[in-house]
Scaffold this active site. Structure first.
Site, PDB file in Angstrom:
ATOM      1  N   HIS A  26       0.852  -1.203   0.000  1.00 13.82           N
ATOM      2  CA  HIS A  26       0.000   0.000   0.000  1.00 13.82           C
ATOM      3  C   HIS A  26       0.890   1.256   0.000  1.00 13.82           C
ATOM      4  O   HIS A  26       0.632   2.216  -0.719  1.00 13.82           O
ATOM      5  CB  HIS A  26      -0.883   0.056   1.248  1.00 13.82           C
ATOM      6  CG  HIS A  26      -1.921  -1.024   1.340  1.00 13.82           C
ATOM      7  ND1 HIS A  26      -2.135  -1.752   2.485  1.00 13.82           N
ATOM      8  CD2 HIS A  26      -2.826  -1.487   0.442  1.00 13.82           C
ATOM      9  CE1 HIS A  26      -3.117  -2.618   2.285  1.00 13.82           C
ATOM     10  NE2 HIS A  26      -3.555  -2.473   1.054  1.00 13.82           N
ATOM     11  N   LYS A  50     -17.840  -6.431   7.830  1.00  5.35           N
ATOM     12  CA  LYS A  50     -16.546  -7.053   8.144  1.00  5.35           C
ATOM     13  C   LYS A  50     -16.153  -6.754   9.580  1.00  5.35           C
ATOM     14  O   LYS A  50     -16.551  -5.744  10.142  1.00  5.35           O
ATOM     15  CB  LYS A  50     -15.458  -6.464   7.228  1.00  5.35           C
ATOM     16  CG  LYS A  50     -15.449  -7.034   5.824  1.00  5.35           C
ATOM     17  CD  LYS A  50     -14.178  -6.578   5.123  1.00  5.35           C
ATOM     18  CE  LYS A  50     -14.140  -6.972   3.659  1.00  5.35           C
ATOM     19  NZ  LYS A  50     -13.003  -6.356   2.959  1.00  5.35           N
ATOM     20  N   ARG A  99      -1.766  -6.630  -8.077  1.00  2.00           N
ATOM     21  CA  ARG A  99      -0.667  -7.547  -7.766  1.00  2.00           C
ATOM     22  C   ARG A  99      -0.640  -8.739  -8.725  1.00  2.00           C
ATOM     23  O   ARG A  99       0.344  -9.025  -9.356  1.00  2.00           O
ATOM     24  CB  ARG A  99      -0.803  -8.090  -6.328  1.00  2.00           C
ATOM     25  CG  ARG A  99      -0.485  -7.086  -5.268  1.00  2.00           C
ATOM     26  CD  ARG A  99      -1.070  -7.480  -3.949  1.00  2.00           C
ATOM     27  NE  ARG A  99      -2.523  -7.416  -3.986  1.00  2.00           N
ATOM     28  CZ  ARG A  99      -3.311  -7.568  -2.949  1.00  2.00           C
ATOM     29  NH1 ARG A  99      -2.798  -7.843  -1.778  1.00  2.00           N
ATOM     30  NH2 ARG A  99      -4.609  -7.473  -3.068  1.00  2.00           N
ATOM     31  N   SER A 137      -2.728  -7.518   3.313  1.00  3.40           N
ATOM     32  CA  SER A 137      -3.045  -7.277   4.728  1.00  3.40           C
ATOM     33  C   SER A 137      -3.306  -8.600   5.450  1.00  3.40           C
ATOM     34  O   SER A 137      -2.955  -8.749   6.625  1.00  3.40           O
ATOM     35  CB  SER A 137      -4.271  -6.369   4.854  1.00  3.40           C
ATOM     36  OG  SER A 137      -3.992  -5.117   4.305  1.00  3.40           O
TER      37      SER A 137
HETATM   38  P1  ADP Z   1      -9.595  -4.094  -0.466  1.00  5.68           P
HETATM   39  O1  ADP Z   1     -10.122  -4.515   0.859  1.00  5.68           O
HETATM   40  O2  ADP Z   1     -10.400  -3.107  -1.242  1.00  5.68           O
HETATM   41  O3  ADP Z   1      -9.016  -5.220  -1.327  1.00  5.68           O
HETATM   42  P2  ADP Z   1      -6.922  -3.472   0.278  1.00  5.68           P
HETATM   43  O4  ADP Z   1      -6.618  -2.553   1.383  1.00  5.68           O
HETATM   44  O5  ADP Z   1      -6.558  -4.908   0.440  1.00  5.68           O
HETATM   45  O6  ADP Z   1      -8.408  -3.209  -0.063  1.00  5.68           O
HETATM   46  O7  ADP Z   1      -6.224  -2.946  -1.046  1.00  5.68           O
HETATM   47  C1  ADP Z   1      -6.504  -1.667  -1.575  1.00  5.68           C
HETATM   48  C2  ADP Z   1      -5.922  -1.582  -2.958  1.00  5.68           C
HETATM   49  O8  ADP Z   1      -4.513  -1.750  -2.870  1.00  5.68           O
HETATM   50  C3  ADP Z   1      -6.419  -2.657  -3.928  1.00  5.68           C
HETATM   51  O9  ADP Z   1      -6.473  -2.091  -5.222  1.00  5.68           O
HETATM   52  C4  ADP Z   1      -5.327  -3.704  -3.874  1.00  5.68           C
HETATM   53  O10 ADP Z   1      -5.242  -4.444  -5.072  1.00  5.68           O
HETATM   54  C5  ADP Z   1      -4.094  -2.828  -3.676  1.00  5.68           C
HETATM   55  N1  ADP Z   1      -3.016  -3.528  -3.010  1.00  5.68           N
HETATM   56  C6  ADP Z   1      -3.077  -4.255  -1.878  1.00  5.68           C
HETATM   57  N2  ADP Z   1      -1.871  -4.770  -1.567  1.00  5.68           N
HETATM   58  C7  ADP Z   1      -1.015  -4.340  -2.546  1.00  5.68           C
HETATM   59  C8  ADP Z   1       0.366  -4.567  -2.824  1.00  5.68           C
HETATM   60  N3  ADP Z   1       1.108  -5.349  -2.052  1.00  5.68           N
HETATM   61  N4  ADP Z   1       0.915  -3.966  -3.898  1.00  5.68           N
HETATM   62  C9  ADP Z   1       0.149  -3.195  -4.711  1.00  5.68           C
HETATM   63  N5  ADP Z   1      -1.176  -2.967  -4.524  1.00  5.68           N
HETATM   64  C10 ADP Z   1      -1.753  -3.535  -3.460  1.00  5.68           C
END
Ligand code: ADP
Length: 179
Positions: A26, A50, A99, A137
């Protein structure tokens, strides 16, 4: 009101997600997004269905401490539709990260839904940087929950130092006291 006539700024992007917790993946998207746009808002989506590890307020504080070096980045929570949140800010771009192929499939569906709901908003994707594409996450939570004594060593590969501190505080509170 015809929402397609609303003027939204293409210089203001909103990076939406759950950020429970914020990972180095992120952070990488935030760092690169902050260079591309005049203003970047990290929008923490609150999903009442959630049960997150961190409360919305904890996530705001955690992310604010991590984005301090970027003067054009701010953090806010939202409930409901992301397009409604972007309109309320006057932001014309939704920023997301990609990803894997699985991400592409899910993000494609989400983008089409968002386009139907807010055709005046464009979604921009940034590919994960080398070394970040395996970070999620849920991986962070697994490592923190299963890790030995919440050692810094494995976690620092996945999250910024400020998040390690927050994870420690949260998980120490949750651990049962040994009899
Ligand atoms: P959600 O619950 O909407 O999936 P996340 O917080 O997991 O939200 O992710 C938010 C955004 O960041 C999404 O577009 C996800 O694909 C992207 N994302 C999450 N982890 C990574 C990472 N390691 N590298 C690049 N983008 C990421």
């Amino acid at each position: 009101m015809d929402s397609t006539n609303t003027r939204l700024s293409t210089r203001h992007a909103v990076y939406t997600g759950s950020f429970d917790p914020l990972s180095l993946g992120h952070f990488d998207i935030i760092r690169r997004g902050a260079r591309m746009f005049d203003q970047l808002t990290v929008g923490i989506g609150i999903n009442p269905g959630k049960s997150p590890l961190f409360t919305p307020q904890e996530r705001v504080e955690m992310i604010e401490s991590v984005v301090k070096p970027f003067p054009n980045v701010n953090v806010a929570c939202f409930e409901g539709l992301a397009v409604t949140f972007l309109r309320s800010l006057g932001a014309g771009v939704m920023l997301r990260g990609l990803r894997t192929l699985t991400d592409i499939e899910a993000e494609f569906t989400m983008t089409l839904a968002n386009r139907a709901l807010g055709p005046e908003i464009e979604t921009v994707f940034l590919m994960a940087s080398e070394g970040c594409s395996h970070i999620s996450s849920s991986l962070v939570k697994q490592v923190a929950l299963l890790g030995e004594g919440l050692a810094t060593e494995p976690l620092e590969k996945f999250v910024p130092p400020e998040v390690i501190t927050a994870l420690r505080a949260k998980l120490l509170l949750r651990r049962p006291v040994a009899q």
